[in-house]
Design a protein around this motif. Sequence first.
Motif, PDB file in Angstrom:
ATOM      1  N   LYS A  82     -58.986  87.015  60.119  1.00 31.93           N
ATOM      2  CA  LYS A  82     -57.750  87.789  59.947  1.00 31.93           C
ATOM      3  C   LYS A  82     -56.597  86.810  59.813  1.00 31.93           C
ATOM      4  O   LYS A  82     -56.349  85.998  60.704  1.00 31.93           O
ATOM      5  N   GLU A  83     -55.906  86.872  58.694  1.00 28.41           N
ATOM      6  CA  GLU A  83     -54.766  85.996  58.498  1.00 28.41           C
ATOM      7  C   GLU A  83     -53.596  86.427  59.376  1.00 28.41           C
ATOM      8  O   GLU A  83     -53.537  87.570  59.841  1.00 28.41           O
ATOM      9  N   ALA A  84     -52.670  85.526  59.587  1.00 29.39           N
ATOM     10  CA  ALA A  84     -51.498  85.835  60.401  1.00 29.39           C
ATOM     11  C   ALA A  84     -50.730  87.004  59.788  1.00 29.39           C
ATOM     12  O   ALA A  84     -50.495  87.045  58.567  1.00 29.39           O
ATOM     13  N   ASN A  85     -50.385  87.973  60.623  1.00 28.86           N
ATOM     14  CA  ASN A  85     -49.611  89.165  60.247  1.00 28.86           C
ATOM     15  C   ASN A  85     -50.365  90.119  59.320  1.00 28.86           C
ATOM     16  O   ASN A  85     -49.780  91.087  58.826  1.00 28.86           O
ATOM     17  N   ARG A  90     -61.308  90.508  57.431  1.00 26.99           N
ATOM     18  CA  ARG A  90     -62.303  90.367  56.384  1.00 26.99           C
ATOM     19  C   ARG A  90     -63.604  89.898  57.032  1.00 26.99           C
ATOM     20  O   ARG A  90     -63.596  89.034  57.915  1.00 26.99           O
ATOM     21  N   VAL A  91     -64.707  90.479  56.591  1.00 26.34           N
ATOM     22  CA  VAL A  91     -66.021  90.144  57.134  1.00 26.34           C
ATOM     23  C   VAL A  91     -66.807  89.404  56.055  1.00 26.34           C
ATOM     24  O   VAL A  91     -66.909  89.867  54.913  1.00 26.34           O
ATOM     25  N   ASN A 103     -71.375  89.079  50.842  1.00 23.62           N
ATOM     26  CA  ASN A 103     -70.349  90.107  51.010  1.00 23.62           C
ATOM     27  C   ASN A 103     -69.142  89.489  51.703  1.00 23.62           C
ATOM     28  O   ASN A 103     -69.270  88.915  52.786  1.00 23.62           O
ATOM     29  N   SER A 104     -67.987  89.614  51.100  1.00 23.28           N
ATOM     30  CA  SER A 104     -66.737  89.127  51.685  1.00 23.28           C
ATOM     31  C   SER A 104     -65.690  90.186  51.408  1.00 23.28           C
ATOM     32  O   SER A 104     -65.130  90.256  50.318  1.00 23.28           O
ATOM     33  N   ARG A 105     -65.419  91.024  52.410  1.00 20.19           N
ATOM     34  CA  ARG A 105     -64.610  92.204  52.168  1.00 20.19           C
ATOM     35  C   ARG A 105     -63.913  92.646  53.451  1.00 20.19           C
ATOM     36  O   ARG A 105     -64.323  92.259  54.551  1.00 20.19           O
ATOM     37  N   GLU A 137     -62.891  80.618  53.365  1.00 20.45           N
ATOM     38  CA  GLU A 137     -62.985  81.373  52.108  1.00 20.45           C
ATOM     39  C   GLU A 137     -63.483  80.493  50.970  1.00 20.45           C
ATOM     40  O   GLU A 137     -64.255  80.944  50.114  1.00 20.45           O
ATOM     41  N   GLN A 138     -63.063  79.243  50.953  1.00 14.43           N
ATOM     42  CA  GLN A 138     -63.540  78.311  49.926  1.00 14.43           C
ATOM     43  C   GLN A 138     -65.035  78.061  50.082  1.00 14.43           C
ATOM     44  O   GLN A 138     -65.779  78.017  49.096  1.00 14.43           O
TER      45      GLN A 138
END
Length: 259
Positions: A82-85, A90-91, A103-105, A137-138
Amino acid sequence: MRRLLKSLAWITGSLALLLFGPLLMATSGNLAGAESWQDASRESAGIAPLASETPEAVVQVYGARAWSWRGYFAVHTWIATKEANADHYRVHEVTGWRRNVVNSRPGEPDRHWYGAAPELYADIRGKSAAELIPRIEQAVAAYPYPTEYNAWPGPNSNTFTAWVIRQTPGLDVALPNHAIGKDYLGDEIAARVPGGTGYQVSLGGYLGVLAGAREGLEVNVLGLSFGINPMALGIKLPGIGELALLNTNPMPDTETAAP
């Protein structure tokens, strides 16, 4: 004849040691779940902080017993970010019933894996998590087996989680010994352990040894691992997992992790 009997006794004893844990899990009744995967729970376990109430960045690693009889042997693992704010998580995980297995969603970070309750392996928050998320993510995008899945010995969901951890500097998380597939290294024979400090050698996920500061010592035979973890004061048994007094994975400090 005597030599043959000794060999048979050694093989029988070794198989009994490897299968003791899975057989114990099968007979204990602790993994009884839904009759059908369609009816199995996918609800949140209430472990992860609510995104709407947590402005800081969050990175978590989870695992839960695999579906059906596979749960006697192994767990399924995944990574949640979870990004800041951000108002959602995302799983990132691999599932074997799709052509593109990655799966990246957006999704619930701590939901049950088809009836099996999730266990939190690592919890990183704040600035450290914010720096890790782009790297994660990369690594997810660069996973080398996006259309391949083999439950045993890999590549599978645990291969994915271990690979992403290894490819993400700063994300040092020791996965449990019964995450079958984490030791699958593809064409490589040696690699850094997911826990960060240490190395492992593996022959296609069938046979190998691992030594790390977080993981301790593991011996992998046919995908089933056993060993000891001095830092956690624990032992590792096939199917059962690690029985330890301490946790060597990163968890938030309650004083510094608060928003």
